[in-house]
Scaffold this active site. Structure first.
Site, mmCIF file in Angstrom:
data_model
loop_
_atom_site.group_PDB
_atom_site.id
_atom_site.type_symbol
_atom_site.label_atom_id
_atom_site.label_comp_id
_atom_site.label_asym_id
_atom_site.label_seq_id
_atom_site.Cartn_x
_atom_site.Cartn_y
_atom_site.Cartn_z
ATOM 1 N N GLY A 14 41.801 64.416 0.221
ATOM 2 C CA GLY A 14 43.285 64.562 0.549
ATOM 3 C C GLY A 14 43.912 66.075 0.770
ATOM 4 N N ASN A 16 44.291 67.131 3.718
ATOM 5 C CA ASN A 16 45.215 66.947 4.950
ATOM 6 C C ASN A 16 46.543 66.519 4.313
ATOM 7 O OD1 ASN A 16 44.532 67.270 7.514
ATOM 8 N ND2 ASN A 16 42.749 66.470 6.844
ATOM 9 N N MET A 88 39.587 55.378 5.252
ATOM 10 C CA MET A 88 38.303 54.826 5.557
ATOM 11 C C MET A 88 38.216 53.400 5.813
ATOM 12 S SD MET A 88 36.706 57.484 5.895
ATOM 13 C CE MET A 88 34.818 57.216 6.282
ATOM 14 N N LYS A 89 39.450 52.768 6.268
ATOM 15 C CA LYS A 89 39.267 51.444 6.486
ATOM 16 C C LYS A 89 40.193 51.137 7.535
ATOM 17 C CE LYS A 89 39.392 47.266 4.613
ATOM 18 N NZ LYS A 89 38.306 46.675 4.427
ATOM 19 N N ILE A 90 39.635 50.151 8.506
ATOM 20 C CA ILE A 90 40.210 50.063 9.686
ATOM 21 C C ILE A 90 41.619 49.328 9.592
ATOM 22 C CG2 ILE A 90 39.868 48.805 11.929
ATOM 23 C CD1 ILE A 90 37.165 49.884 12.115
ATOM 24 N N ASN A 105 46.591 59.181 13.463
ATOM 25 C CA ASN A 105 45.401 59.551 12.668
ATOM 26 C C ASN A 105 44.773 60.955 12.746
ATOM 27 O OD1 ASN A 105 42.838 58.903 10.961
ATOM 28 N ND2 ASN A 105 41.887 58.338 13.057
ATOM 29 N N HIS A 107 41.373 63.208 13.628
ATOM 30 C CA HIS A 107 39.719 62.763 13.650
ATOM 31 C C HIS A 107 39.033 64.089 13.955
ATOM 32 C CE1 HIS A 107 36.392 60.350 14.505
ATOM 33 N NE2 HIS A 107 35.786 61.132 15.616
HETATM 34 C C1 GRF Z 1 39.266 64.807 7.863
HETATM 35 O O1 GRF Z 1 38.424 65.708 8.123
HETATM 36 C C2 GRF Z 1 39.683 64.045 9.026
HETATM 37 O O2 GRF Z 1 39.464 64.547 10.166
HETATM 38 C C3 GRF Z 1 38.682 62.758 8.678
HETATM 39 O O3 GRF Z 1 38.551 62.837 7.438
HETATM 40 C C4 GRF Z 1 38.759 64.016 6.867
HETATM 41 C C5 GRF Z 1 39.744 63.850 5.596
HETATM 42 O O4 GRF Z 1 39.775 64.904 4.568
HETATM 43 N N1 GRF Z 1 39.291 61.558 9.450
HETATM 44 P P1 GRF Z 1 40.684 65.091 3.390
HETATM 45 O O5 GRF Z 1 40.670 63.964 2.570
HETATM 46 O O6 GRF Z 1 42.211 65.079 4.148
HETATM 47 O O7 GRF Z 1 40.520 66.257 2.930
#
Ligand code: GRF
Length: 187
Positions: A14, A16, A88-90, A105, A107
Site C-alpha cells: 500500500g 502507493n 493482484m486480481k484481474i 492502474n 505498472h
Molecule cells: C507497485 O510497484 C505497482 O507498480 C505494482 O504493484 C506495486 C504495489 O506496491 N502494480 P504498493 O502496494 O503500492 O506498495
C-alpha cells in the site's frame, strides 16, 4: 474546487495508497480517497486506510458475486475513479462495463514492455538499460489500456532486484499523482 471521489484497490503493502492519501489532502489535488478495497485481509496497506479514517472493504474473491458487491458499494459511495495500486486480481470485462467510469492502474515497467507478473526479474534478465513505471487505463487487455503517464530512469550496470524495486517505486510516488492530475486537467 469540487473534488471527485476515488477508490483505491490494493492487495499488499500500500505504499502507493499511502502516497495518494497524502496527495489527496492537498487543496488542488482533484480527488478525495473515499474508499479502499483489498482482496487480501492481511494486506499491510489496510493500515493506511485505518489510520487515516478512510472506510475500507475486504472482499473475498473466492465468493461468487464479489464484483457485484464491490459495484454496489462503489455506487453507494459515488466513486468516479478507481485506482488499482498493486491489486493482484484481474478486473472482469463485466465489471469495467458496469462501472462505466475510469479505472486506472500503475505498472512497474515502461509499458508496453513487460506486461504481467515478475516484471523486475524480466527487466534484469533482459539487461534493459532503461526502465520505469506506467499509469494506464484498464481495459480487457492485461496492462494494455491507453497510457496516461510514464516515468523512466537508467539502470546501473550492477543493478540488483532490490535497488531496481526501490528506484521504480520512488518514481511511482511521482507518476501516479501526476497521472490523476493529468486525467482531470485534460478534460
Ligand atoms: C507497485 O510497484 C505497482 O507498480 C505494482 O504493484 C506495486 C504495489 O506496491 N502494480 P504498493 O502496494 O503500492 O506498495
Amino acid at each position: 474546487m469540487v473534488k471527485k471521489n476515488a477508490c483505491i484497490f490494493i492487495s499488499g503493502k500500500g505504499s502507493n495508497l499511502e502516497n495518494l492519501i497524502k496527495k489527496s489532502r492537498e487543496y488542488s489535488f482533484p480527488v478525495n480517497i473515499k474508499l479502499v478495497i483489498s482482496n487480501n485481509k492481511i494486506a499491510q496497506g489496510i493500515n493506511f486506510a485505518r489510520i487515516n479514517s478512510i472506510p475500507f472493504l475486504i472482499v473475498n474473491t473466492k465468493k461468487r458475486g464479489f464484483e457485484n458487491l464491490i459495484l454496489k458499494i462503489i455506487k453507494k459511495n459515488k466513486i468516479s475513479l478507481i485506482c488499482l495500486a498493486g491489486y493482484m486480481k484481474i478486473i472482469s470485462e463485466k465489471f469495467i462495463r458496469e462501472f462505466g467510469k475510469q479505472i486506472i492502474n500503475i505498472h512497474p515497467s515502461l509499458l508496453p514492455k513487460y506486461k504481467g507478473l515478475d516484471t523486475y526479474n524480466k527487466i534484469l534478465k533482459n539487461k534493459e538499460k532503461k526502465t520505469g513505471c506506467t499509469i494506464h487505463f484498464v481495459n480487457k487487455q492485461l496492462d494494455g489500456g491507453k497510457i496516461i503517464n510514464k516515468k523512466f530512469f537508467f539502470l546501473n550496470k550492477n543493478e540488483s532486484l532490490e535497488t531496481l524495486k526501490i528506484k521504480t517505486q520512488k518514481l511511482e510516488r511521482l507518476a501516479y499523482p501526476e497521472a490523476i492530475i493529468k486525467l482531470y486537467r485534460d478534460r
